[in-house]
Motif scaffolding. Sequence first.
Motif, short mmCIF file in Angstrom:
data_model
loop_
_atom_site.label_atom_id
_atom_site.label_comp_id
_atom_site.label_asym_id
_atom_site.label_seq_id
_atom_site.Cartn_x
_atom_site.Cartn_y
_atom_site.Cartn_z
N TRP A 1 13.39 39.32 77.38
CA TRP A 1 14.63 38.94 78.06
C TRP A 1 14.42 38.99 79.57
CZ3 TRP A 1 17.02 36.47 74.69
CH2 TRP A 1 17.25 36.95 73.39
N LEU A 2 15.07 38.06 80.27
CA LEU A 2 14.99 38.01 81.73
C LEU A 2 16.30 38.50 82.34
CD1 LEU A 2 13.44 34.44 82.14
CD2 LEU A 2 12.24 36.62 82.29
N GLY B 1 13.14 41.46 82.18
CA GLY B 1 13.97 42.64 81.92
C GLY B 1 13.24 43.57 80.97
N GLU B 2 13.19 43.17 79.69
CA GLU B 2 12.52 44.02 78.69
C GLU B 2 12.01 43.16 77.55
OE1 GLU B 2 15.52 46.66 77.23
OE2 GLU B 2 16.68 45.04 76.35
N PRO B 3 11.03 43.69 76.79
CA PRO B 3 10.58 42.94 75.60
C PRO B 3 11.71 42.87 74.58
CG PRO B 3 9.46 45.09 75.77
CD PRO B 3 10.27 44.93 77.01
N ARG B 4 11.77 41.79 73.83
CA ARG B 4 12.85 41.60 72.86
C ARG B 4 12.71 42.59 71.70
NH1 ARG B 4 14.14 35.28 71.92
NH2 ARG B 4 15.43 36.29 70.32
N LYS B 5 13.74 43.37 71.48
CA LYS B 5 13.72 44.35 70.37
C LYS B 5 13.62 43.64 69.01
CE LYS B 5 14.63 48.32 72.70
NZ LYS B 5 14.14 47.86 74.00
N ASP B 6 14.39 42.53 68.87
CA ASP B 6 14.38 41.81 67.58
C ASP B 6 12.98 41.24 67.27
OD1 ASP B 6 14.54 39.97 69.65
OD2 ASP B 6 16.16 38.77 68.77
N LEU B 7 12.29 40.80 68.28
CA LEU B 7 10.94 40.27 68.09
C LEU B 7 9.97 41.42 67.78
CD1 LEU B 7 8.87 37.99 68.09
CD2 LEU B 7 8.85 38.04 70.59
N HIS C 1 19.55 31.23 85.04
CA HIS C 1 19.08 30.55 86.25
C HIS C 1 17.56 30.41 86.31
CE1 HIS C 1 23.11 32.03 87.44
NE2 HIS C 1 23.16 30.84 88.00
N ASP C 2 16.90 30.63 85.18
CA ASP C 2 15.44 30.54 85.18
C ASP C 2 15.01 29.07 85.07
OD1 ASP C 2 12.68 31.86 84.69
OD2 ASP C 2 12.92 30.37 83.09
N ASN C 3 14.03 28.67 85.90
CA ASN C 3 13.60 27.27 85.95
C ASN C 3 13.02 26.75 84.63
OD1 ASN C 3 14.29 26.56 88.57
ND2 ASN C 3 12.44 27.44 89.44
N VAL C 4 12.16 27.57 83.99
CA VAL C 4 11.54 27.13 82.73
C VAL C 4 12.59 26.94 81.66
CG1 VAL C 4 10.03 27.83 80.83
CG2 VAL C 4 9.25 28.11 83.19
N PRO D 1 7.05 35.65 79.79
CA PRO D 1 7.31 35.78 81.24
C PRO D 1 6.88 37.12 81.85
CG PRO D 1 9.30 36.28 80.01
CD PRO D 1 8.21 36.06 78.99
N CYS D 2 5.71 37.63 81.44
CA CYS D 2 5.33 38.95 81.96
C CYS D 2 3.85 38.98 82.31
CB CYS D 2 5.61 40.02 80.90
SG CYS D 2 4.73 39.68 79.39
N TYR D 3 3.47 40.01 83.06
CA TYR D 3 2.05 40.22 83.33
C TYR D 3 1.37 40.64 82.04
CZ TYR D 3 2.40 39.96 88.42
OH TYR D 3 2.57 39.52 89.69
N LEU D 4 0.28 40.01 81.70
CA LEU D 4 -0.45 40.39 80.49
C LEU D 4 -1.42 41.51 80.86
CD1 LEU D 4 -0.99 36.86 78.95
CD2 LEU D 4 0.52 38.64 78.09
#
Length: 563
Positions: free
Chosen positions: A383-384, A355-361, A389-392, A415-418
């Motif tokens: 965040w996803l 979804g998006e990078p965590r703002k708090d992080l 429902h994410d397997n990991v 969980p993103c493309y680097l």
Amino acid sequence: MAKGFLKPDFIFESSWEVCNKVGGIYTVLSTRAKTLQAAHQDKVIFIGPSLWKREDDNYTKAESPYFREDKSLFAEWQWEAKENGLQVRVGRWMVPGEPIAILVDFVPFFEKKNEIYGWLWENYGVDSLHAYGDYDEASMFSYAAALVVESFYNHYLDTRQRVIYHANEWMCGLGALYINKMLPQIGTVFTTHATSIGRSIAGNMKPLYDYLFAYNGDQMAGELNMESKHSIEKQTAKFVDCFTTVSDITAKECAELLDKPVDVVLPNGFDDSFVPKAAQFTKKRKAARKRLLEVANALLGEKLDDETLIISTSGRYEFRNKGIDVFVEAMNRLLRDKDLKKKVVAFIEVPGWVGEPRKDLQERLESGKQFDTPLEVPQITHWLHNMSHDNVLSMMKYYDMHNRKDEQVKVIFLPCYLDGKDGIVNMTYYDVVLGNDLCIYPSYYEPWGYTPLEAVAFKVPCITTDLAGFGLWANSVFGHNGEIADGVKVIHRTDYNYSEVADNIKDTVAEFSTFTQKQVDACRKNAGDLSKKALWSEFIKFYYEAYDIALRKAEQRLDNKKD
């Protein structure tokens, strides 16, 4: 090039991943480009899909970051192609060697889809009736790519030149068959990087290896709703001049599931111009470790110093096929391992439904402060859309893995493309991978295995399995099953020994944590030395063998025609 091989004057190579970074085939083609370009200056032309700068709303408007257009290249032909209804963009693929790339718009051919599929059935018996999902899109691109070659050939070339058309994956099969029929003077090569049906059997939790001899590819295609992809792959393998795959393990799969033995195995090499040299390497490694530990410290609210073992797994999000499940299992077991002598932070670098990078992080990272409390859900950096429902995340929750302060092992899902712009790490994958102490790829289904090859190229020791083409190759180079001291630990994996594999990974990480600096240095050197044996300069000879087979068959056809 080996003596006696026929040398191509022109090589056309098509793939959905030309200038389009979506998977491992991008790495195969983009790292090999420099070696081919050096030998055949601008006589190697890659053909990919035009997915950028489009008029409709289905595609991104921005330019591909991997393509630089050059309207002066083949300007006369570009104009002629356009006159004949072919929308092409010609330029350079922005990878080492900067080969010529032609991107073709395939959307206009959808209106002829039924006619094209009818032709395919009549000439080659390919069943496109059950097509769904990406089959149509890939087929229209493949058809358009073949028309590009036909148009270019008719404009610039004739039978005095030896020409190769190399199609990658079932997605380019239709084009290879079109060339085979319409331009029989061109030698055709087809590479399946993984059989669609083998990948599907493995991904559907069915045992692939013990029963390989008993599986009928056509029957399984029906059962798994894969008829059309399987059909185009099987018929292309049968009719092209030279059928190839990337490893001995996939060659067995092809013989059983496609009923066609391969002509040549083309192992995947690497181009080490991606690897920074001496002083730059040390600087980049330090920067990667610093960033990864900053992210871990901000997320977990604790101080992890440079003595921490940084380990990771990465690749496509195929939970079972890539062994992500067994990686999590091994980390869970490592939590209770008395032999572990260092703290471990384990990253799972696999693109999820982000979804998006965590703002708090982000706020914590930007503040530059130290924190002593963890963030909520301290297992993930972005965040996803499908958190529940994410397997990991589900597996970590099931095992009660919550990265508690008193635990020696912390697992973080990235969980993103680097790509350097993810919002948290903001470094590219190649800049991140060299910060690791150990990389782990316990694949169940892995025709070759680029991730372990990339790791050792960056002098990072790794763990893989003998179900990966790379693992088998490493064993053959060592002359024994690889141990971690060799730079690559190759674990024996079968359809049924999941638990044993997890224990083996756990024990290897614990063993590595006891290594002295001298042992670590030797291990890293061995990893780097092994990668040198897998450079494209070592493996390109197999391609010339494939080209030779294809060119000889094309010449034979021409001679028969004259008779």
